[in-house]
Scaffold this motif. Structure first.
Motif, mmCIF file in Angstrom:
data_model
loop_
_atom_site.group_PDB
_atom_site.id
_atom_site.type_symbol
_atom_site.label_atom_id
_atom_site.label_comp_id
_atom_site.label_asym_id
_atom_site.label_seq_id
_atom_site.Cartn_x
_atom_site.Cartn_y
_atom_site.Cartn_z
ATOM 1 N N ALA A 39 -7.766 -2.114 4.227
ATOM 2 C CA ALA A 39 -8.176 -0.733 4.554
ATOM 3 C C ALA A 39 -7.790 -0.530 5.983
ATOM 4 O O ALA A 39 -7.468 0.591 6.322
ATOM 5 N N SER A 40 -7.913 -1.652 6.889
ATOM 6 C CA SER A 40 -7.903 -1.405 8.200
ATOM 7 C C SER A 40 -6.444 -0.840 8.773
ATOM 8 O O SER A 40 -6.127 -0.433 9.891
ATOM 9 N N VAL A 41 -5.199 -1.355 7.791
ATOM 10 C CA VAL A 41 -3.964 -0.930 8.284
ATOM 11 C C VAL A 41 -3.515 0.302 7.626
ATOM 12 O O VAL A 41 -2.345 0.817 8.141
ATOM 13 N N ALA A 42 -4.556 1.060 7.021
ATOM 14 C CA ALA A 42 -4.034 2.281 6.358
ATOM 15 C C ALA A 42 -4.188 3.429 7.753
ATOM 16 O O ALA A 42 -4.976 3.342 8.489
ATOM 17 N N GLU A 63 -0.696 -7.189 6.438
ATOM 18 C CA GLU A 63 -0.335 -8.737 6.708
ATOM 19 C C GLU A 63 -1.466 -9.603 6.849
ATOM 20 O O GLU A 63 -1.536 -10.786 6.907
ATOM 21 N N GLU A 64 -2.628 -8.962 7.821
ATOM 22 C CA GLU A 64 -3.676 -9.712 8.168
ATOM 23 C C GLU A 64 -4.261 -10.399 6.991
ATOM 24 O O GLU A 64 -4.965 -11.389 6.963
ATOM 25 N N ALA A 65 -4.520 -9.250 6.133
ATOM 26 C CA ALA A 65 -5.051 -9.480 4.926
ATOM 27 C C ALA A 65 -4.614 -10.603 4.239
ATOM 28 O O ALA A 65 -5.315 -11.445 3.416
ATOM 29 N N GLU A 66 -3.133 -10.568 4.052
ATOM 30 C CA GLU A 66 -2.709 -11.599 3.361
ATOM 31 C C GLU A 66 -2.695 -13.087 3.841
ATOM 32 O O GLU A 66 -3.112 -14.010 3.000
ATOM 33 N N GLU A 67 -2.856 -12.880 5.182
ATOM 34 C CA GLU A 67 -3.106 -14.539 5.779
ATOM 35 C C GLU A 67 -4.302 -14.692 5.442
ATOM 36 O O GLU A 67 -4.473 -16.004 5.068
ATOM 37 N N LEU A 102 1.011 -1.105 -0.008
ATOM 38 C CA LEU A 102 -0.132 0.148 -0.104
ATOM 39 C C LEU A 102 1.046 1.128 -0.061
ATOM 40 O O LEU A 102 1.936 1.315 0.520
ATOM 41 N N GLY A 103 0.419 2.053 -0.786
ATOM 42 C CA GLY A 103 1.130 3.359 -0.799
ATOM 43 C C GLY A 103 0.292 4.624 -0.451
ATOM 44 O O GLY A 103 -0.721 4.679 -0.828
ATOM 45 N N SER A 104 0.872 5.673 -0.082
ATOM 46 C CA SER A 104 0.191 7.022 0.145
ATOM 47 C C SER A 104 -0.804 6.940 0.967
ATOM 48 O O SER A 104 -1.716 7.888 0.892
ATOM 49 N N VAL A 105 -1.097 5.927 2.040
ATOM 50 C CA VAL A 105 -1.984 5.877 2.964
ATOM 51 C C VAL A 105 -1.347 5.766 4.531
ATOM 52 O O VAL A 105 -2.005 5.519 5.540
ATOM 53 N N ALA A 106 0.050 5.897 4.662
ATOM 54 C CA ALA A 106 0.609 5.954 5.785
ATOM 55 C C ALA A 106 1.969 6.850 5.643
ATOM 56 O O ALA A 106 2.419 6.960 4.524
ATOM 57 N N PRO A 107 2.591 6.798 6.702
ATOM 58 C CA PRO A 107 4.229 7.486 6.527
ATOM 59 C C PRO A 107 4.952 6.601 5.825
ATOM 60 O O PRO A 107 6.045 7.372 5.469
ATOM 61 N N THR A 108 4.789 5.566 5.714
ATOM 62 C CA THR A 108 5.759 4.841 4.760
ATOM 63 C C THR A 108 4.829 3.543 3.871
ATOM 64 O O THR A 108 3.694 3.602 4.307
ATOM 65 N N LYS A 114 -8.653 5.967 2.840
ATOM 66 C CA LYS A 114 -8.885 4.455 3.470
ATOM 67 C C LYS A 114 -9.836 3.967 2.893
ATOM 68 O O LYS A 114 -9.954 2.503 2.374
ATOM 69 N N HIS A 115 -11.031 4.562 2.209
ATOM 70 C CA HIS A 115 -11.936 3.683 1.426
ATOM 71 C C HIS A 115 -11.543 3.375 0.084
ATOM 72 O O HIS A 115 -11.783 2.174 -0.289
#
Length: 292
Positions: free
Chosen positions: A246-249, A215-219, A204-210, A263-264
């Motif tokens: 979206a929850s990790v954003a 990871e939870e979605a991946e699993e 994910l890009g542009s939705v957090a400082p980095t 986030k949406h």
């Protein structure tokens, strides 16, 4: 400001060792903008354009070693079979002129959370090669981003290459912006399915400082996905995957979009990427399309 022009990688590494505050420049698509707007005034620039090995790519075992100076245009033209998501991301970068000059190495060096190359590198578990006079080391992309524009690269190191694992399933990249071209992303998302490891990668890009992973979605998706038959996923599974992404954003409001919209939209992109990937995976099993 001093301008250093090494002819070999050894000379460049020596220059960076002697002048750790010097800024490397190759395409210049980010550095020159900062200089022109007086946002940055480094004591020295190190011009890397004469170093041939930075502008080459080659197979290395099951991976592709992508020189840090290979421009986006060549990634689009030459590397789509080897790095589909990165090639898709490269197509979304700015204008043809910028794509002719800009590089993944520069994207990594600047480490903007909105950079297009970061989500595919995270999703595919790429590896960043860093070199200095002390030697060469390789850092997984998933350990490279440490904070806002802060990475694992040391002051005396240059980014010399990226190792791209061989695709073992569909890869997707999506970008949302205020228009279709010449725009910084409101949000980026990348998805990679690995049929051999039965694993899922996200970026994910542009939705957090980095740039970050979900990871939870991946699993969750790895456990729900039909790796043997590629059957369509039930709507609740697709919806839950989007929610987990979206929850990790951890976005902010700025001139390009609100935190709520970011986030949406990253959840929407995740669901769409999953739909595309399931279709591609199923077609690949049938022999109608290349899955890996």
């Amino acid at each position: 400001m001093d301008f250093l022009r090494p002819s070999t990688l050894e000379e460049a590494l020596a220059a960076k060792s002697e002048r750790p505050d010097a800024v490397p420049i190759m395409g210049g698509t980010d550095v020159m903008v900062e200089l022109n707007f007086d946002k940055r005034r480094p004591p020295a620039l190190i011009d890397l354009t004469r170093i041939a090995e930075l502008c080459e790519w080659r197979r290395e075992g099951d991976a592709v070693r992508l020189g840090a100076g290979v421009p986006y245009t060549r990634i689009i033209d030459e590397l789509h079979p080897h790095a589909p998501a990165l090639a898709q991301a490269s197509r979304s970068v700015a204008s043809p002129q910028i794509r002719n000059r800009g590089t993944v190495g520069g994207n990594l060096g600047g480490a903007s959370p909105a950079g297009e190359s970061h989500p595919p590198l995270l999703a595919t578990d790429a590896v960043i090669e860093l070199a200095s006079v002390r030697g060469v080391r390789r850092v997984p992309a998933r350990e490279f981003y440490l904070g806002l524009r802060k990475t694992a690269r040391q002051d005396d190191e240059l980014i010399t290459a990226v190792l791209l694992p061989r695709p073992a399933g569909p890869q997707q990249f999506s970008k949302i912006g205020t228009r279709n071209a010449m725009v910084i992303a409101v949000a980026n998302f990348s998805l990679a399915l690995d049929a051999e490891k039965r694993a899922v990668g996200t970026g994910l890009g542009s939705v957090a400082p980095t740039p970050i992973r979900a990871e939870e979605a991946e699993e969750f998706l790895a456990a729900e996905f039909d790796w043997d038959g590629g059957a369509p996923l039930a709507e609740p599974v697709v919806r839950r995957f989007g929610e987990l992404v979206a929850s990790v954003a951890r976005p902010i409001d700025d001139q390009r979009g609100t935190a709520e919209y970011r986030k949406h939209t990253v959840g929407v992109m995740a669901r769409r990427a999953l739909d595309w990937s399931v279709t591609e995976y199923r077609n690949g099993l049938r022999g109608d399309a290349r899955c890996a």
